[in-house]
Motif scaffolding. Structure first.
Motif, PDB file in Angstrom:
ATOM      1  N   ARG A  63     118.540  58.585  -5.035  1.00  0.00           N
ATOM      2  CA  ARG A  63     117.652  57.565  -4.482  1.00  0.00           C
ATOM      3  C   ARG A  63     116.304  57.559  -5.196  1.00  0.00           C
ATOM      4  O   ARG A  63     115.737  56.503  -5.479  1.00  0.00           O
ATOM      5  CB  ARG A  63     117.450  57.797  -2.986  1.00  0.00           C
ATOM      6  N   THR A  64     115.777  58.732  -5.485  1.00  0.00           N
ATOM      7  CA  THR A  64     114.470  58.812  -6.137  1.00  0.00           C
ATOM      8  C   THR A  64     114.503  58.199  -7.527  1.00  0.00           C
ATOM      9  O   THR A  64     113.560  57.520  -7.947  1.00  0.00           O
ATOM     10  CB  THR A  64     114.018  60.280  -6.213  1.00  0.00           C
ATOM     11  N   PHE A  65     115.607  58.404  -8.257  1.00  0.00           N
ATOM     12  CA  PHE A  65     115.717  57.879  -9.615  1.00  0.00           C
ATOM     13  C   PHE A  65     116.348  56.482  -9.647  1.00  0.00           C
ATOM     14  O   PHE A  65     116.622  55.963 -10.730  1.00  0.00           O
ATOM     15  CB  PHE A  65     116.501  58.848 -10.492  1.00  0.00           C
ATOM     16  N   GLY A  66     116.574  55.886  -8.495  1.00  0.00           N
ATOM     17  CA  GLY A  66     117.064  54.520  -8.438  1.00  0.00           C
ATOM     18  C   GLY A  66     118.444  54.338  -9.029  1.00  0.00           C
ATOM     19  O   GLY A  66     118.726  53.315  -9.652  1.00  0.00           O
ATOM     20  N   LEU A  67     119.333  55.301  -8.827  1.00  0.00           N
ATOM     21  CA  LEU A  67     120.656  55.280  -9.442  1.00  0.00           C
ATOM     22  C   LEU A  67     121.744  55.011  -8.406  1.00  0.00           C
ATOM     23  O   LEU A  67     121.627  55.416  -7.244  1.00  0.00           O
ATOM     24  CB  LEU A  67     120.934  56.625 -10.133  1.00  0.00           C
ATOM     25  N   HIS A  68     122.810  54.334  -8.864  1.00  0.00           N
ATOM     26  CA  HIS A  68     123.952  54.065  -7.995  1.00  0.00           C
ATOM     27  C   HIS A  68     124.667  55.373  -7.702  1.00  0.00           C
ATOM     28  O   HIS A  68     125.020  56.127  -8.609  1.00  0.00           O
ATOM     29  CB  HIS A  68     124.906  53.077  -8.677  1.00  0.00           C
ATOM     30  N   PHE A  69     124.915  55.634  -6.415  1.00  0.00           N
ATOM     31  CA  PHE A  69     125.353  56.956  -5.968  1.00  0.00           C
ATOM     32  C   PHE A  69     126.643  56.828  -5.164  1.00  0.00           C
ATOM     33  O   PHE A  69     126.780  55.939  -4.316  1.00  0.00           O
ATOM     34  CB  PHE A  69     124.255  57.568  -5.097  1.00  0.00           C
ATOM     35  N   ARG A  70     127.606  57.698  -5.474  1.00  0.00           N
ATOM     36  CA  ARG A  70     128.825  57.773  -4.680  1.00  0.00           C
ATOM     37  C   ARG A  70     129.178  59.241  -4.450  1.00  0.00           C
ATOM     38  O   ARG A  70     128.963  60.095  -5.319  1.00  0.00           O
ATOM     39  CB  ARG A  70     129.985  57.039  -5.355  1.00  0.00           C
ATOM     40  N   ARG A  71     129.716  59.482  -3.285  1.00  0.00           N
ATOM     41  CA  ARG A  71     130.076  60.848  -2.878  1.00  0.00           C
ATOM     42  C   ARG A  71     131.566  60.937  -2.639  1.00  0.00           C
ATOM     43  O   ARG A  71     132.159  60.061  -2.013  1.00  0.00           O
ATOM     44  CB  ARG A  71     129.330  61.224  -1.599  1.00  0.00           C
ATOM     45  N   VAL A  72     132.185  61.990  -3.172  1.00  0.00           N
ATOM     46  CA  VAL A  72     133.604  62.252  -2.941  1.00  0.00           C
ATOM     47  C   VAL A  72     133.731  63.635  -2.321  1.00  0.00           C
ATOM     48  O   VAL A  72     133.226  64.620  -2.874  1.00  0.00           O
ATOM     49  CB  VAL A  72     134.412  62.196  -4.254  1.00  0.00           C
ATOM     50  N   GLN A  73     134.382  63.684  -1.165  1.00  0.00           N
ATOM     51  CA  GLN A  73     134.656  64.967  -0.531  1.00  0.00           C
ATOM     52  C   GLN A  73     135.935  65.533  -1.140  1.00  0.00           C
ATOM     53  O   GLN A  73     137.025  64.970  -0.966  1.00  0.00           O
ATOM     54  CB  GLN A  73     134.819  64.795   0.975  1.00  0.00           C
ATOM     55  N   PHE A  74     135.823  66.622  -1.884  1.00  0.00           N
ATOM     56  CA  PHE A  74     136.992  67.220  -2.521  1.00  0.00           C
ATOM     57  C   PHE A  74     137.774  68.032  -1.482  1.00  0.00           C
ATOM     58  O   PHE A  74     137.197  68.872  -0.775  1.00  0.00           O
ATOM     59  CB  PHE A  74     136.571  68.111  -3.686  1.00  0.00           C
ATOM     60  N   THR A  75     139.067  67.739  -1.401  1.00  0.00           N
ATOM     61  CA  THR A  75     139.959  68.435  -0.480  1.00  0.00           C
ATOM     62  C   THR A  75     141.237  68.781  -1.236  1.00  0.00           C
ATOM     63  O   THR A  75     141.476  68.325  -2.355  1.00  0.00           O
ATOM     64  CB  THR A  75     140.305  67.550   0.730  1.00  0.00           C
ATOM     65  N   ALA A  76     142.089  69.560  -0.588  1.00  0.00           N
ATOM     66  CA  ALA A  76     143.318  70.016  -1.241  1.00  0.00           C
ATOM     67  C   ALA A  76     144.267  68.871  -1.552  1.00  0.00           C
ATOM     68  O   ALA A  76     145.095  68.982  -2.467  1.00  0.00           O
ATOM     69  CB  ALA A  76     144.012  71.054  -0.364  1.00  0.00           C
ATOM     70  N   ASP A  77     144.177  67.754  -0.806  1.00  0.00           N
ATOM     71  CA  ASP A  77     145.108  66.646  -1.044  1.00  0.00           C
ATOM     72  C   ASP A  77     144.493  65.521  -1.875  1.00  0.00           C
ATOM     73  O   ASP A  77     145.110  64.462  -2.030  1.00  0.00           O
ATOM     74  CB  ASP A  77     145.620  66.082   0.285  1.00  0.00           C
ATOM     75  N   LEU A  78     143.308  65.730  -2.436  1.00  0.00           N
ATOM     76  CA  LEU A  78     142.691  64.722  -3.290  1.00  0.00           C
ATOM     77  C   LEU A  78     143.428  64.658  -4.625  1.00  0.00           C
ATOM     78  O   LEU A  78     143.650  65.680  -5.274  1.00  0.00           O
ATOM     79  CB  LEU A  78     141.216  65.056  -3.529  1.00  0.00           C
ATOM     80  N   LEU A  79     143.820  63.447  -5.048  1.00  0.00           N
ATOM     81  CA  LEU A  79     144.553  63.263  -6.296  1.00  0.00           C
ATOM     82  C   LEU A  79     143.619  62.794  -7.406  1.00  0.00           C
ATOM     83  O   LEU A  79     142.578  62.181  -7.132  1.00  0.00           O
ATOM     84  CB  LEU A  79     145.667  62.227  -6.100  1.00  0.00           C
ATOM     85  N   PRO A  80     143.969  63.048  -8.672  1.00  0.00           N
ATOM     86  CA  PRO A  80     143.116  62.578  -9.769  1.00  0.00           C
ATOM     87  C   PRO A  80     142.835  61.085  -9.704  1.00  0.00           C
ATOM     88  O   PRO A  80     141.720  60.642  -9.977  1.00  0.00           O
ATOM     89  CB  PRO A  80     143.937  62.958 -11.011  1.00  0.00           C
ATOM     90  N   ALA A  81     143.837  60.272  -9.345  1.00  0.00           N
ATOM     91  CA  ALA A  81     143.637  58.820  -9.281  1.00  0.00           C
ATOM     92  C   ALA A  81     142.634  58.432  -8.194  1.00  0.00           C
ATOM     93  O   ALA A  81     141.987  57.391  -8.299  1.00  0.00           O
ATOM     94  CB  ALA A  81     144.963  58.115  -9.041  1.00  0.00           C
ATOM     95  N   ASP A  82     142.517  59.267  -7.150  1.00  0.00           N
ATOM     96  CA  ASP A  82     141.525  58.997  -6.111  1.00  0.00           C
ATOM     97  C   ASP A  82     140.109  59.087  -6.665  1.00  0.00           C
ATOM     98  O   ASP A  82     139.180  58.513  -6.102  1.00  0.00           O
ATOM     99  CB  ASP A  82     141.671  59.997  -4.955  1.00  0.00           C
ATOM    100  N   LEU A  83     139.976  59.773  -7.764  1.00  0.00           N
ATOM    101  CA  LEU A  83     138.677  59.996  -8.375  1.00  0.00           C
ATOM    102  C   LEU A  83     138.408  59.016  -9.513  1.00  0.00           C
ATOM    103  O   LEU A  83     137.335  58.408  -9.599  1.00  0.00           O
ATOM    104  CB  LEU A  83     138.617  61.436  -8.892  1.00  0.00           C
TER     105      LEU A  83
END
Length: 324
Positions: free
Chosen positions: A76-96
């Motif tokens: 937010r301070t640097f005015g950048l587009h931000f996204r958060r991904v919660q990494f879990t055991a069932d997260l697949l590469p394509a989800d990222l």
């Protein structure tokens, strides 16, 4: 200090592209971040230096000490587009990274971008995902691109990965491989707040200044301009001698299984330039190397004995290595 006041600090300098204006903007950005992450000015400066050096940041600590807050506040301070991904055991590469889907209307495949296509990606609790998903970040972090279906797609510029990691002893964690650790320019640990900062949190209920309150002190274009200026920070031959002495010390130390690689040495130079830039100088000094050395080197140096505290070892190494 409120965001409006912080932004006003940068308006005294008229030229938005001048070094003086950039220095004022950075001071305002640091002040805003200090108002959110209380009592951690050193870690904040390391995080900002990592961003200025075009690196990626790994934050290691237990839950609840402000890792995610720091990531959101930086974006937010640097005015950048931000996204958060919660990494879990069932997260697949394509989800990222994203996936191609069939579009019946056009009879073609259409690529749906994943969250990695953002200027700041928070990989929260990265060591809770499987090694396969962790590895999906490797190309993005190193090449700043994603390959899918035989097509290579560039990521935004700037592109900054902030990953948080729980201690290895926690249930459900998978240690990051050495190759991926090496893609992080720096590792920082926030730790518990000092008593004064913790008291402020208690008195305000943690509402002194939340991430949602923050405004952008600068934007992506200004950040890119600053990153180009960091590349131009001068490193004299004696400083390069000092870097090589430190690298040699890590490679020869009996407590370490491996020393700093040439790529790590280049990363150390970039980080030292960024720290000098934060200090308002256009020439890197040994003190800049010393300021970033433990955060840059500790996660790259496997100890022969798991009981060795690598950070303490690096601190002693700095004291013992002569400055040219």
């Amino acid at each position: 200090m409120r965001p409006a006041t912080l932004r006003a600090m940068t308006q005294a300098v008229t030229s938005p592209s001048s070094p003086a204006h950039h220095a004022a903007t950075l001071r305002a950005a640091l002040a805003q971040l200090d108002g959110v992450i209380l009592g951690k000015p050193g870690q904040i400066r390391l995080a900002v230096a990592c961003l200025l050096a075009r690196g990626h940041l790994l934050i290691e600590d237990q839950p609840g000490v402000g890792k995610t807050t720091l990531a959101g506040a930086l974006a937010r301070t640097f005015g950048l587009h931000f996204r958060r991904v919660q990494f879990t055991a069932d997260l697949l590469p394509a989800d990222l990274t994203g996936v191609s889907v069939w579009d019946a209307a056009t009879a073609t495949f259409r690529f749906l971008e994943g969250p990695v296509f953002s200027e700041v990606l928070l990989a929260d609790e990265i060591n809770r995902a499987t090694p396969r998903t962790q590895g999906a970040l490797l190309e993005a972090m190193e090449e700043r691109q994603v390959s899918e279906g035989g097509v290579t797609r560039p990521l935004p510029d700037p592109f900054f990965v902030i990953a948080t990691q729980n201690p290895a002893a926690f249930v459900g964690t998978s240690p990051l491989p050495e190759a991926q650790l090496d893609r992080f320019l720096m590792t920082v640990t926030l730790g518990y707040p000092d008593p004064r900062a913790e008291r402020t949190l208690l008195e305000t209920g943690g509402r002194s200044l939340s991430v949602r309150d923050l405004g952008a002190v600068l934007d992506a274009g200004t950040l890119l301009s600053m990153q180009r200026e960091v590349d131009g920070v001068h490193a004299a031959p004696p400083l390069l001698d000092y870097l090589q002495r430190l690298a040699g010390a890590t490679r020869q130390h009996p407590a370490l299984a491996a020393g700093l690689s040439p790529r790590a040495l280049l990363a150390l130079l970039s980080a030292a330039r960024a720290w000098a830039y934060l200090e308002g100088r256009r020439m890197a000094l040994p003190e800049d190397v010393q300021a970033v050395f433990p955060a840059l080197a500790a996660h790259r140096l496997p100890p022969r004995d798991p009981g060795v505290n690598v950070t303490e070892l690096l601190t002693r190494m700095l004291a013992e290595t002569p400055i040219p």
